[in-house]
Design a protein around this motif. Structure first.
Motif, PDB file in Angstrom:
ATOM      1  N   LYS A 132       6.659   2.350   1.996  1.00 51.01           N
ATOM      2  CA  LYS A 132       6.270   3.378   1.017  1.00 51.01           C
ATOM      3  C   LYS A 132       4.809   3.272   0.630  1.00 51.01           C
ATOM      4  CE  LYS A 132      10.808   4.194  -0.918  1.00 51.01           C
ATOM      5  NZ  LYS A 132      11.702   4.078  -2.070  1.00 51.01           N
ATOM      6  N   HIS A 133       4.281   2.041   0.616  1.00 50.41           N
ATOM      7  CA  HIS A 133       2.855   1.827   0.334  1.00 50.41           C
ATOM      8  C   HIS A 133       1.984   2.124   1.557  1.00 50.41           C
ATOM      9  CE1 HIS A 133       3.082   0.207  -3.693  1.00 50.41           C
ATOM     10  NE2 HIS A 133       4.025  -0.659  -3.323  1.00 50.41           N
ATOM     11  N   GLN A 134       2.627   2.441   2.679  1.00 48.80           N
ATOM     12  CA  GLN A 134       1.972   2.690   3.961  1.00 48.80           C
ATOM     13  C   GLN A 134       1.216   1.468   4.467  1.00 48.80           C
ATOM     14  OE1 GLN A 134      -0.244   6.364   3.690  1.00 48.80           O
ATOM     15  NE2 GLN A 134       1.623   7.561   3.716  1.00 48.80           N
ATOM     16  N   TRP A 135       1.774   0.294   4.184  1.00 52.75           N
ATOM     17  CA  TRP A 135       1.223  -0.948   4.708  1.00 52.75           C
ATOM     18  C   TRP A 135       1.807  -1.240   6.071  1.00 52.75           C
ATOM     19  CZ3 TRP A 135       2.291  -4.226  -0.270  1.00 52.75           C
ATOM     20  CH2 TRP A 135       1.451  -3.793  -1.300  1.00 52.75           C
ATOM     21  N   ILE A 136       3.058  -0.805   6.292  1.00 46.59           N
ATOM     22  CA  ILE A 136       3.735  -1.010   7.566  1.00 46.59           C
ATOM     23  C   ILE A 136       4.494   0.253   7.938  1.00 46.59           C
ATOM     24  CG2 ILE A 136       4.050  -3.503   7.181  1.00 46.59           C
ATOM     25  CD1 ILE A 136       7.077  -2.828   6.685  1.00 46.59           C
ATOM     26  N   CYS A 137       4.907   0.310   9.178  1.00 51.41           N
ATOM     27  CA  CYS A 137       5.815   1.346   9.655  1.00 51.41           C
ATOM     28  C   CYS A 137       6.840   0.623  10.515  1.00 51.41           C
ATOM     29  CB  CYS A 137       5.062   2.387  10.471  1.00 51.41           C
ATOM     30  SG  CYS A 137       6.110   3.710  11.091  1.00 51.41           S
ATOM     31  N   THR A 138       8.106   0.870  10.263  1.00 52.96           N
ATOM     32  CA  THR A 138       9.142   0.190  11.031  1.00 52.96           C
ATOM     33  C   THR A 138       9.811   1.158  11.983  1.00 52.96           C
ATOM     34  OG1 THR A 138      10.776   0.586   9.284  1.00 52.96           O
ATOM     35  CG2 THR A 138       9.620  -1.520   9.238  1.00 52.96           C
ATOM     36  N   LYS A 139      10.061   0.678  13.153  1.00 53.67           N
ATOM     37  CA  LYS A 139      10.837   1.369  14.175  1.00 53.67           C
ATOM     38  C   LYS A 139      11.907   0.393  14.619  1.00 53.67           C
ATOM     39  CE  LYS A 139       8.357   5.116  14.421  1.00 53.67           C
ATOM     40  NZ  LYS A 139       8.887   6.393  14.049  1.00 53.67           N
ATOM     41  N   TYR A 140      12.760   0.778  15.517  1.00 60.61           N
ATOM     42  CA  TYR A 140      13.853  -0.074  15.953  1.00 60.61           C
ATOM     43  C   TYR A 140      13.336  -1.439  16.419  1.00 60.61           C
ATOM     44  CZ  TYR A 140      17.953  -1.676  18.474  1.00 60.61           C
ATOM     45  OH  TYR A 140      19.011  -2.412  18.913  1.00 60.61           O
ATOM     46  N   LYS A 141      13.643  -2.460  15.643  1.00 65.00           N
ATOM     47  CA  LYS A 141      13.270  -3.847  15.928  1.00 65.00           C
ATOM     48  C   LYS A 141      11.772  -4.068  16.087  1.00 65.00           C
ATOM     49  CE  LYS A 141      17.646  -5.385  17.744  1.00 65.00           C
ATOM     50  NZ  LYS A 141      18.339  -6.119  18.788  1.00 65.00           N
TER      51      LYS A 141
ATOM     52  N   LEU B  43      -1.776  -5.941   2.812  1.00 69.28           N
ATOM     53  CA  LEU B  43      -0.709  -6.945   2.915  1.00 69.28           C
ATOM     54  C   LEU B  43      -1.216  -8.326   2.533  1.00 69.28           C
ATOM     55  CD1 LEU B  43       1.162  -5.946   6.177  1.00 69.28           C
ATOM     56  CD2 LEU B  43       2.107  -5.988   3.878  1.00 69.28           C
ATOM     57  N   LEU B  44      -2.391  -8.693   3.023  1.00 74.23           N
ATOM     58  CA  LEU B  44      -2.970  -9.993   2.692  1.00 74.23           C
ATOM     59  C   LEU B  44      -3.273 -10.086   1.203  1.00 74.23           C
ATOM     60  CD1 LEU B  44      -5.357 -10.508   5.737  1.00 74.23           C
ATOM     61  CD2 LEU B  44      -3.215 -11.714   5.260  1.00 74.23           C
ATOM     62  N   GLU B  45      -3.781  -9.025   0.611  1.00 77.57           N
ATOM     63  CA  GLU B  45      -4.060  -8.995  -0.819  1.00 77.57           C
ATOM     64  C   GLU B  45      -2.767  -9.173  -1.620  1.00 77.57           C
ATOM     65  OE1 GLU B  45      -5.525  -5.622  -3.907  1.00 77.57           O
ATOM     66  OE2 GLU B  45      -6.760  -5.887  -2.121  1.00 77.57           O
ATOM     67  N   PHE B  46      -1.701  -8.519  -1.193  1.00 80.15           N
ATOM     68  CA  PHE B  46      -0.403  -8.651  -1.849  1.00 80.15           C
ATOM     69  C   PHE B  46       0.091 -10.099  -1.790  1.00 80.15           C
ATOM     70  CE2 PHE B  46       4.258  -8.738  -1.463  1.00 80.15           C
ATOM     71  CZ  PHE B  46       4.605  -8.167  -2.678  1.00 80.15           C
ATOM     72  N   LEU B  47      -0.073 -10.743  -0.635  1.00 76.12           N
ATOM     73  CA  LEU B  47       0.377 -12.120  -0.477  1.00 76.12           C
ATOM     74  C   LEU B  47      -0.414 -13.101  -1.317  1.00 76.12           C
ATOM     75  CD1 LEU B  47       1.001 -12.161   3.371  1.00 76.12           C
ATOM     76  CD2 LEU B  47       2.728 -12.157   1.570  1.00 76.12           C
ATOM     77  N   GLU B  48      -1.659 -12.779  -1.584  1.00 74.32           N
ATOM     78  CA  GLU B  48      -2.518 -13.678  -2.378  1.00 74.32           C
ATOM     79  C   GLU B  48      -2.255 -13.583  -3.866  1.00 74.32           C
ATOM     80  OE1 GLU B  48      -6.478 -12.684  -1.138  1.00 74.32           O
ATOM     81  OE2 GLU B  48      -6.256 -13.716   0.772  1.00 74.32           O
ATOM     82  N   THR B  49      -1.562 -12.531  -4.303  1.00 71.67           N
ATOM     83  CA  THR B  49      -1.313 -12.381  -5.752  1.00 71.67           C
ATOM     84  C   THR B  49      -0.053 -13.074  -6.176  1.00 71.67           C
ATOM     85  OG1 THR B  49      -0.146 -10.285  -5.439  1.00 71.67           O
ATOM     86  CG2 THR B  49      -2.502 -10.188  -5.924  1.00 71.67           C
TER      87      THR B  49
END
Length: 75
Positions: A50-59, A69-75
């Motif tokens: 939803k944040h458009q950080w990733i897009c998932t497809k089958y597997k 994503l890195l900023e999110f992990l650092e918080t």
């Protein structure tokens, strides 16, 4: 370039430079490997999508915004 389209949506987003990470496993397997439930994995991936950080497809998980994503992990 690939197009990411959500199910039941007419909106498509095109990405030209994307880091692709393929993980051939189920949400349950991912959850077991990191110590959380399948539901937590699904909710987290949906939140990132939803944040458009990733897009998932089958597997597959396509990383669209590595810096966010890195900023999110650092918080």
């Amino acid at each position: 370039m690939f197009i990411c389209r959500k199910k039941n949506s007419s909106i498509s987003v095109k990405y030209e430079q994307t880091c692709k990470f393929s993980y051939h496993s189920t949400h349950e397997d991912i959850g077991k490997s990191v110590g959380v439930s399948r539901i937590t994995v699904s909710r987290t991936l949906n939140k990132f999508s939803k944040h458009q950080w990733i897009c998932t497809k089958y597997k597959k998980i396509f990383i669209l915004n590595k810096n966010s994503l890195l900023e999110f992990l650092e918080t």
